[in-house]
Design an enzyme around this catalytic site. Structure first.
Site, PDB file in Angstrom:
ATOM      1  N   HIS A 257      16.410  45.404  22.177  1.00 16.08           N
ATOM      2  CA  HIS A 257      17.818  45.285  22.549  1.00 16.08           C
ATOM      3  C   HIS A 257      18.169  43.814  22.712  1.00 16.08           C
ATOM      4  O   HIS A 257      18.083  43.245  23.798  1.00 16.08           O
ATOM      5  CB  HIS A 257      18.065  46.068  23.857  1.00 16.08           C
ATOM      6  CG  HIS A 257      19.509  46.175  24.230  1.00 16.08           C
ATOM      7  ND1 HIS A 257      20.006  47.217  25.006  1.00 16.08           N
ATOM      8  CD2 HIS A 257      20.569  45.400  23.953  1.00 16.08           C
ATOM      9  CE1 HIS A 257      21.308  47.062  25.184  1.00 16.08           C
ATOM     10  NE2 HIS A 257      21.669  45.947  24.554  1.00 16.08           N
TER      11      HIS A 257
ATOM     12  N   HIS B 244      21.199  41.221  20.887  1.00 16.92           N
ATOM     13  CA  HIS B 244      22.291  41.019  19.916  1.00 16.92           C
ATOM     14  C   HIS B 244      22.153  39.608  19.361  1.00 16.92           C
ATOM     15  O   HIS B 244      22.190  38.644  20.138  1.00 16.92           O
ATOM     16  CB  HIS B 244      23.645  41.183  20.607  1.00 16.92           C
ATOM     17  CG  HIS B 244      23.828  42.521  21.276  1.00 16.92           C
ATOM     18  ND1 HIS B 244      24.507  43.552  20.686  1.00 16.92           N
ATOM     19  CD2 HIS B 244      23.376  42.997  22.471  1.00 16.92           C
ATOM     20  CE1 HIS B 244      24.495  44.611  21.495  1.00 16.92           C
ATOM     21  NE2 HIS B 244      23.816  44.302  22.581  1.00 16.92           N
TER      22      HIS B 244
ATOM     23  N   HIS C 132      24.508  52.223  22.766  1.00 20.02           N
ATOM     24  CA  HIS C 132      24.627  51.781  24.150  1.00 20.02           C
ATOM     25  C   HIS C 132      25.231  52.941  24.950  1.00 20.02           C
ATOM     26  O   HIS C 132      26.251  53.512  24.525  1.00 20.02           O
ATOM     27  CB  HIS C 132      25.569  50.578  24.253  1.00 20.02           C
ATOM     28  CG  HIS C 132      24.964  49.273  23.825  1.00 20.02           C
ATOM     29  ND1 HIS C 132      24.356  49.090  22.620  1.00 20.02           N
ATOM     30  CD2 HIS C 132      24.888  48.069  24.468  1.00 20.02           C
ATOM     31  CE1 HIS C 132      23.927  47.825  22.538  1.00 20.02           C
ATOM     32  NE2 HIS C 132      24.228  47.195  23.638  1.00 20.02           N
TER      33      HIS C 132
ATOM     34  N   GLU D 119      25.589  52.062  30.632  1.00 23.08           N
ATOM     35  CA  GLU D 119      25.601  50.702  31.185  1.00 23.08           C
ATOM     36  C   GLU D 119      26.723  50.679  32.233  1.00 23.08           C
ATOM     37  O   GLU D 119      26.464  50.517  33.412  1.00 23.08           O
ATOM     38  CB  GLU D 119      25.852  49.672  30.074  1.00 23.08           C
ATOM     39  CG  GLU D 119      25.910  48.218  30.551  1.00 23.08           C
ATOM     40  CD  GLU D 119      26.268  47.219  29.432  1.00 23.08           C
ATOM     41  OE1 GLU D 119      26.849  47.646  28.412  1.00 23.08           O
ATOM     42  OE2 GLU D 119      25.989  46.023  29.599  1.00 23.08           O
TER      43      GLU D 119
ATOM     44  N   ASP E 133      19.044  41.419  25.755  1.00 21.83           N
ATOM     45  CA  ASP E 133      20.446  41.741  25.468  1.00 21.83           C
ATOM     46  C   ASP E 133      21.195  40.566  24.810  1.00 21.83           C
ATOM     47  O   ASP E 133      21.308  40.527  23.590  1.00 21.83           O
ATOM     48  CB  ASP E 133      21.159  42.228  26.739  1.00 21.83           C
ATOM     49  CG  ASP E 133      22.377  43.092  26.438  1.00 21.83           C
ATOM     50  OD1 ASP E 133      22.648  43.381  25.253  1.00 21.83           O
ATOM     51  OD2 ASP E 133      23.068  43.515  27.393  1.00 21.83           O
ATOM     52  N   ASP E 134      21.720  39.653  25.615  1.00 23.86           N
ATOM     53  CA  ASP E 134      22.437  38.482  25.099  1.00 23.86           C
ATOM     54  C   ASP E 134      21.895  37.260  25.817  1.00 23.86           C
ATOM     55  O   ASP E 134      22.537  36.712  26.724  1.00 23.86           O
ATOM     56  CB  ASP E 134      23.951  38.648  25.354  1.00 23.86           C
ATOM     57  CG  ASP E 134      24.499  39.907  24.709  1.00 23.86           C
ATOM     58  OD1 ASP E 134      24.681  39.899  23.479  1.00 23.86           O
ATOM     59  OD2 ASP E 134      24.708  40.905  25.429  1.00 23.86           O
TER      60      ASP E 134
HETATM   61  N1  HPA Z   1      27.040  46.088  26.109  1.00 23.05           N
HETATM   62  C1  HPA Z   1      27.989  46.402  25.231  1.00 23.05           C
HETATM   63  N2  HPA Z   1      28.283  45.641  24.194  1.00 23.05           N
HETATM   64  C2  HPA Z   1      27.595  44.521  23.999  1.00 23.05           C
HETATM   65  C3  HPA Z   1      26.587  44.149  24.860  1.00 23.05           C
HETATM   66  C4  HPA Z   1      26.287  44.987  25.969  1.00 23.05           C
HETATM   67  O1  HPA Z   1      25.401  44.742  26.795  1.00 23.05           O
HETATM   68  N3  HPA Z   1      26.095  42.982  24.382  1.00 23.05           N
HETATM   69  C5  HPA Z   1      26.779  42.680  23.259  1.00 23.05           C
HETATM   70  N4  HPA Z   1      27.690  43.621  23.017  1.00 23.05           N
HETATM   71 ZN    ZN Z   2      23.585  45.272  24.379  1.00 22.65          ZN
END
Ligand code: HPA
Ligand code: ZN
Length: 334
Positions: free
Chosen positions: A16, A18, A204, A207, A285-286
């Site tokens: 996970h 991006h 996803h 969250e 994640d990011d």
């Molecule tokens: N959640 C939803 N969209 C996203 C995320 C995330 O953590 N990171 C990049 N796009």
């Molecule tokens: Zn994500």
């Protein structure tokens, strides 16, 4: 320090991340300059201002607003290549062995960048990572859930040649969760299941959305993995189902903290998942936005949970098992 070395050496897989979320100031500002992109008036102009934004996200949407503007500096195939290559080298230095990486083509198509430019650039970096770093890689195309399903289907059409060539290996679903529930994308997932049954389906869910978003992703989209899945803990029957089906959750601890999904990483339901037999992996994640790459996320969990070595080995094993690779590669990774 001993645990740091142990976690570095542990065979880590990332499921996970991006690629656009690996775009930090060190590349964002130079690319803006190189490509003559005028960033919006209210966009931070210094590394410090950008860092301040990163440290103060209110929620998922607040992050996404910055993320979509940030990716606007990516124009040429070389830009996409450089971005992904920088990620692979960082992850490799962290002791990563296998990477399943998301990308958001709709965030580029709407700016007039072609699918070909995006995929060629990322694919070149993937090939180089395999050859020079020994990392195995997979590209997973995500659909933006704030755009209509029709847009998603069009995007799938554009990506067909790359699915057929085996350059893209999965379909995911990201962006603003709560207002755009999984059922909106049933047709997109059904299309993939029918025409590209070899492809990994993930989404996803849970969250910011509740456990029903996870149920619906499993039942209506037929995903075999859940990205985030934190809110699964609110539904004991769901926990039972995830354990029974051995559905892996791709947990992103630092992201969850920064986007205020939890107040503290120690509040994540990790002990409960382990006790119930729900597999999960640990992910960044990011990473450019949330302050840490893969090893930082492992260390953040260790800092709060203080797991012993057998527990870490189990976590790593579950990550390998849940990876979208052939058995031979799993054996090699373990
Ligand atoms: N959640 C939803 N969209 C996203 C995320 C995330 O953590 N990171 C990049 N796009
Ligand atoms: Zn994500």
């Amino acid at each position: 320090p001993e645990m740091h070395a142990f976690l570095h050496e542990l065979p880590k897989c990332e499921h996970h991340v991006h690629l656009e979320g690996t775009l930090g100031p060190e590349l964002l500002f130079p690319l803006a300059k190189r490509n003559n992109i005028e960033l919006p008036k209210d966009f931070p102009t210094t590394v410090e201002e950008l860092q301040y934004k990163y440290d103060n996200f209110k929620d998922l949407q607040d992050f996404l607003d910055l993320y979509y503007v940030g990716m606007g500096v990516l124009i040429t195939e070389e830009d996409f290549y450089e971005l992904a290559w920088a990620y692979f080298t960082k992850a490799h230095a962290d002791g990563l062995h296998h990477a399943e990486t998301f990308f958001d083509p709709q965030g580029h198509l709407e700016r007039g960048i072609s699918m070909e430019t995006v995929v060629n650039g990322f694919k070149k970096a993937c090939d180089q990572a395999e050859k020079e770093l020994g990392i195995t890689t997979k590209l997973i195309m995500c659909l933006l859930r704030h755009l209509p399903a029709k847009d998603g289907l069009d995007t799938i059409q554009l990506a067909k040649p790359y699915y057929q060539k085996g350059w893209i290996h999965g379909l995911g679903l990201d962006s603003s969760e709560k207002p755009f529930p999984p059922e909106l994308f049933e047709e997109c997932y059904a299309h993939m299941a029918e025409h590209h049954p070899e492809v990994l389906l993930t989404a996803h869910a849970g969250e910011e959305g509740g456990p029903e978003f996870i149920h619906k992703s499993l039942d209506l989209l037929n995903v075999t993995r859940i990205d985030h899945g934190v809110n699964s803990i609110k539904d004991p029957l769901l926990i039972k189902k995830l354990a029974e089906q051995q559905t892996m959750l791709s947990l992103c601890p630092m992201s969850n903290l920064k986007l205020r999904v939890v107040e503290d990483i120690g509040d994540l339901p990790i002990r409960e998942w382990i006790a119930a037999g729900v597999p999960f992996s640990i992910n960044s994640d990011d990473p450019a936005y949330f302050g840490g790459y893969i090893l930082d996320n492992y260390l953040a969990v260790q800092d709060k949970f203080g797991f012993d070595i057998p527990t870490w080995k189990l976590i790593a094993q579950n990550g390998v098992n849940g990876s979208f690779v052939a058995k031979a590669r799993k054996d090699e990774l373990l």
